[in-house]
Design a protein around this motif. Structure first.
Motif, PDB file in Angstrom:
ATOM      1  N   MET A 131       5.173  14.126  -7.651  1.00 33.58           N
ATOM      2  CA  MET A 131       4.718  13.211  -6.497  1.00 33.58           C
ATOM      3  C   MET A 131       3.332  12.475  -6.648  1.00 33.58           C
ATOM      4  SD  MET A 131       5.301  13.831  -2.360  1.00 33.58           S
ATOM      5  CE  MET A 131       7.052  14.043  -2.483  1.00 33.58           C
ATOM      6  N   THR A 132       3.537  11.027  -6.366  1.00 29.91           N
ATOM      7  CA  THR A 132       2.240  10.536  -6.504  1.00 29.91           C
ATOM      8  C   THR A 132       1.319  10.833  -5.267  1.00 29.91           C
ATOM      9  OG1 THR A 132       2.888   8.681  -5.917  1.00 29.91           O
ATOM     10  CG2 THR A 132       2.999   8.817  -8.219  1.00 29.91           C
ATOM     11  N   ALA A 133      -0.110  10.644  -5.401  1.00 27.00           N
ATOM     12  CA  ALA A 133      -0.776  10.850  -4.223  1.00 27.00           C
ATOM     13  C   ALA A 133      -0.672   9.714  -3.200  1.00 27.00           C
ATOM     14  CB  ALA A 133      -2.297  10.744  -4.608  1.00 27.00           C
ATOM     15  N   THR A 134      -0.825  10.041  -1.902  1.00 24.97           N
ATOM     16  CA  THR A 134      -0.600   9.130  -0.573  1.00 24.97           C
ATOM     17  C   THR A 134      -1.910   8.965  -0.161  1.00 24.97           C
ATOM     18  OG1 THR A 134       1.745   9.874  -0.334  1.00 24.97           O
ATOM     19  CG2 THR A 134       0.482   8.764   1.609  1.00 24.97           C
ATOM     20  N   ARG A 135      -2.519   7.431   0.143  1.00 29.29           N
ATOM     21  CA  ARG A 135      -3.764   7.376   0.590  1.00 29.29           C
ATOM     22  C   ARG A 135      -3.301   6.560   2.284  1.00 29.29           C
ATOM     23  NH1 ARG A 135      -8.012   3.522   0.306  1.00 29.29           N
ATOM     24  NH2 ARG A 135      -6.743   2.198  -1.074  1.00 29.29           N
ATOM     25  N   THR A 136      -3.841   6.977   2.948  1.00 27.31           N
ATOM     26  CA  THR A 136      -3.706   6.451   4.298  1.00 27.31           C
ATOM     27  C   THR A 136      -5.161   5.983   5.056  1.00 27.31           C
ATOM     28  OG1 THR A 136      -1.932   7.706   4.815  1.00 27.31           O
ATOM     29  CG2 THR A 136      -3.029   6.644   6.737  1.00 27.31           C
ATOM     30  N   TRP A 137      -5.430   4.852   5.224  1.00 26.67           N
ATOM     31  CA  TRP A 137      -6.853   4.366   5.948  1.00 26.67           C
ATOM     32  C   TRP A 137      -6.588   3.421   7.133  1.00 26.67           C
ATOM     33  CZ3 TRP A 137      -4.309   2.434   1.648  1.00 26.67           C
ATOM     34  CH2 TRP A 137      -4.246   0.951   1.490  1.00 26.67           C
ATOM     35  N   LEU A 138      -8.005   3.343   7.858  1.00 21.84           N
ATOM     36  CA  LEU A 138      -7.904   2.527   8.830  1.00 21.84           C
ATOM     37  C   LEU A 138      -8.817   1.322   8.512  1.00 21.84           C
ATOM     38  CD1 LEU A 138      -8.751   5.088  11.790  1.00 21.84           C
ATOM     39  CD2 LEU A 138      -6.674   3.616  11.386  1.00 21.84           C
ATOM     40  N   ARG A 139      -8.319  -0.040   9.016  1.00 21.09           N
ATOM     41  CA  ARG A 139      -9.523  -0.867   8.856  1.00 21.09           C
ATOM     42  C   ARG A 139      -9.278  -1.849  10.011  1.00 21.09           C
ATOM     43  NH1 ARG A 139      -7.254  -3.065   4.300  1.00 21.09           N
ATOM     44  NH2 ARG A 139      -8.785  -1.980   2.924  1.00 21.09           N
ATOM     45  N   GLY A 140     -10.173  -1.767  10.877  1.00 19.94           N
ATOM     46  CA  GLY A 140     -10.223  -2.354  12.330  1.00 19.94           C
ATOM     47  C   GLY A 140      -9.040  -2.006  13.054  1.00 19.94           C
ATOM     48  N   ALA A 141      -8.229  -2.758  13.388  1.00 20.57           N
ATOM     49  CA  ALA A 141      -6.896  -2.445  14.338  1.00 20.57           C
ATOM     50  C   ALA A 141      -5.810  -2.168  13.522  1.00 20.57           C
ATOM     51  CB  ALA A 141      -6.740  -3.594  15.371  1.00 20.57           C
ATOM     52  N   THR A 142      -5.965  -2.020  12.267  1.00 24.43           N
ATOM     53  CA  THR A 142      -4.791  -1.841  11.287  1.00 24.43           C
ATOM     54  C   THR A 142      -4.818  -0.328  10.535  1.00 24.43           C
ATOM     55  OG1 THR A 142      -4.871  -4.080  10.956  1.00 24.43           O
ATOM     56  CG2 THR A 142      -3.852  -2.795   9.221  1.00 24.43           C
ATOM     57  N   THR A 143      -3.837   0.329  10.442  1.00 23.97           N
ATOM     58  CA  THR A 143      -3.379   1.385   9.750  1.00 23.97           C
ATOM     59  C   THR A 143      -2.777   0.930   8.594  1.00 23.97           C
ATOM     60  OG1 THR A 143      -3.758   2.912  11.594  1.00 23.97           O
ATOM     61  CG2 THR A 143      -2.515   3.854   9.594  1.00 23.97           C
ATOM     62  N   ALA A 144      -3.051   1.338   7.258  1.00 24.00           N
ATOM     63  CA  ALA A 144      -2.186   1.261   6.072  1.00 24.00           C
ATOM     64  C   ALA A 144      -2.040   2.445   5.080  1.00 24.00           C
ATOM     65  CB  ALA A 144      -2.945   0.268   5.296  1.00 24.00           C
ATOM     66  N   ARG A 145      -0.971   2.533   4.357  1.00 22.12           N
ATOM     67  CA  ARG A 145      -0.816   3.770   3.662  1.00 22.12           C
ATOM     68  C   ARG A 145      -0.101   3.403   2.356  1.00 22.12           C
ATOM     69  NH1 ARG A 145       2.516   9.004   5.365  1.00 22.12           N
ATOM     70  NH2 ARG A 145       0.803   8.970   6.755  1.00 22.12           N
ATOM     71  N   SER A 146      -0.720   3.658   1.302  1.00 20.10           N
ATOM     72  CA  SER A 146      -0.233   3.421  -0.026  1.00 20.10           C
ATOM     73  C   SER A 146       0.010   4.622  -0.891  1.00 20.10           C
ATOM     74  CB  SER A 146      -1.098   2.490  -0.820  1.00 20.10           C
ATOM     75  OG  SER A 146      -2.620   3.484  -1.030  1.00 20.10           O
ATOM     76  N   PHE A 147       1.371   4.385  -1.768  1.00 16.08           N
ATOM     77  CA  PHE A 147       1.530   5.414  -2.652  1.00 16.08           C
ATOM     78  C   PHE A 147       2.464   4.721  -3.700  1.00 16.08           C
ATOM     79  CE2 PHE A 147       4.498   5.409   0.748  1.00 16.08           C
ATOM     80  CZ  PHE A 147       5.861   5.616   0.210  1.00 16.08           C
ATOM     81  N   ARG A 148       2.808   5.363  -4.830  1.00 13.71           N
ATOM     82  CA  ARG A 148       3.657   4.801  -5.773  1.00 13.71           C
ATOM     83  C   ARG A 148       5.138   5.741  -5.683  1.00 13.71           C
ATOM     84  NH1 ARG A 148       2.436   1.571  -9.456  1.00 13.71           N
ATOM     85  NH2 ARG A 148       4.137   2.023 -10.707  1.00 13.71           N
ATOM     86  N   ALA A 149       6.323   4.820  -5.724  1.00 14.42           N
ATOM     87  CA  ALA A 149       7.558   5.266  -5.889  1.00 14.42           C
ATOM     88  C   ALA A 149       8.354   4.104  -6.580  1.00 14.42           C
ATOM     89  CB  ALA A 149       8.102   5.588  -4.448  1.00 14.42           C
ATOM     90  N   MET A 150       9.627   4.635  -7.164  1.00 19.86           N
ATOM     91  CA  MET A 150      10.298   3.743  -7.705  1.00 19.86           C
ATOM     92  C   MET A 150       9.762   3.014  -8.766  1.00 19.86           C
ATOM     93  SD  MET A 150      12.792   2.903  -4.366  1.00 19.86           S
ATOM     94  CE  MET A 150      14.311   2.491  -5.151  1.00 19.86           C
ATOM     95  N   ALA A 151       8.895   3.306  -9.301  1.00 15.71           N
ATOM     96  CA  ALA A 151       8.214   2.724 -10.577  1.00 15.71           C
ATOM     97  C   ALA A 151       7.194   1.566  -9.909  1.00 15.71           C
ATOM     98  CB  ALA A 151       8.806   2.282 -11.713  1.00 15.71           C
ATOM     99  N   SER A 152       6.997   1.424  -8.670  1.00 16.08           N
ATOM    100  CA  SER A 152       6.150   0.447  -8.021  1.00 16.08           C
ATOM    101  C   SER A 152       5.188   0.865  -7.040  1.00 16.08           C
ATOM    102  CB  SER A 152       7.164  -0.429  -7.128  1.00 16.08           C
ATOM    103  OG  SER A 152       8.084  -0.934  -8.108  1.00 16.08           O
TER     104      SER A 152
END
Length: 324
Positions: free
Chosen positions: A1-22
């Motif tokens: 399983m690839t690493a997951t990254r969650t972060w805050l930017r102003g009034a926005t929360t985002a999360r990124s990771f890799r799955a399904m070769a994308s």
């Protein structure tokens, strides 16, 4: 399983990771107290579909079903429902959407995702001959007391594109209500809802299929899905001839007659994927008429590089590279 990254930017929360070769990105605008849990559920939904519906994973439920497609298999609900959705798409498109083109792809050497996902052009071996007419596809899917059983039929299948669309759909459903707006993007296929980070609609860039850094178009939309089918990343050579992953099931040959990419914006991200295939296989001679007949908001790149729009897409265009 690839690493997951969650972060805050102003009034926005985002999360990124890799799955399904994308690459996968979730974005929530003005997240509420339920957003962290919603992000966890959305990620789990994507990973579940990857775990069960990927033909590239030797341990997936689809791989096991493909090994003996004529037999009944006990399968997870996620795979059973994906096959049911694919069968409906096959019926609605009169067979132009057909996951059974897997045999052709394997004959051309498309047996793993990484080399082609990176755009490497290589000779993958001899091309397979065009298959016999596959005819209609009616897989059997049965649910009893919460258990699912599946029989694919005579041929193994590839759920690639519609699998991504279903993953987007599932993740978006988990994010619903987690903030003022939310977005799922899975390798260029996605869904948006509510307000975007700037307070209006969401801005969606349509990728240049030649690999240019600037998008072809920027669209503004909300409460919708979107998908792109393109030959930019998954094309290669077999027996010295260029092939790609968008196979026309009617001929067993690469489809599209030179079209480079098709993007569709429609309410359901899984069906956005289906409609991109329908338009792509229509080819440059019929794509415009097909988009109008199906009342689709679509854009496509013709063999000479010209970018065309259907009438329903025009109101969504915020910026076009051709006009600045």
């Amino acid at each position: 399983m690839t690493a997951t990254r969650t972060w805050l930017r102003g009034a926005t929360t985002a999360r990124s990771f890799r799955a399904m070769a994308s690459p996968v990105t979730f974005t929530v605008v003005e997240p509420n107290g339920g957003a962290p849990t919603a992000l966890d559920r959305a990620e789990a939904a994507v990973r579940e579909i990857e775990r069960t519906c990927s033909r590239f994973d030797p341990t997936s439920a689809l791989t096991w079903a493909n090994a003996a497609p004529h037999l009944w298999h006990d399968v997870p609900a996620s795979l059973a429902l994906a096959v049911r959705e694919a069968a409906e798409a096959h019926l609605v498109t009169a067979g132009r959407f057909d996951p059974r083109v897997l045999g052709v792809l394997l004959g051309w050497g498309y047996d793993r995702s990484l080399p082609f996902a990176e755009g490497v052009e290589r000779d993958a071996g001899p091309r397979a001959a065009a298959p016999v007419t596959l005819g209609s596809w009616c897989p059997e899917v049965v649910e009893r007391n919460g258990r699912w059983r599946l029989r694919l039929g005579a041929h193994p299948i590839d759920l690639g594109g519609i699998g991504k669309g279903l993953a987007v759909r599932a993740a978006a459903a988990e994010l619903a209500g987690s903030g003022a707006g939310w977005m799922v993007d899975l390798g260029g296929d996605g869904a948006v809802a509510g307000v975007g980070p700037d307070g209006g609609g969401w801005r969606i860039g349509v990728e240049d299929p030649t690999g240019g850094e600037l998008p072809l178009l920027v669209l503004e939309a909300t409460d919708t899905g979107y998908a792109t089918s393109s030959t930019r990343l998954r094309s290669w050579r077999a027996s010295g001839q260029r092939v790609h992953h968008l196979v026309d099931p009617r001929t067993g040959e690469p489809g599209g007659d030179g079209l480079r990419a098709v993007t569709v914006v429609s309410p359901d991200p899984a069906w956005s994927e289906v409609w991109t295939k329908e338009l792509f296989l229509a080819g440059p001679a019929a794509v415009a008429r097909t988009a109008v007949d199906l009342q689709l908001a679509a854009t496509w790149v013709e063999p000479d590089g010209a970018v065309r729009l259907s009438p329903r897409l025009e109101p969504l265009v915020l910026w076009s590279r051709s006009h600045g």
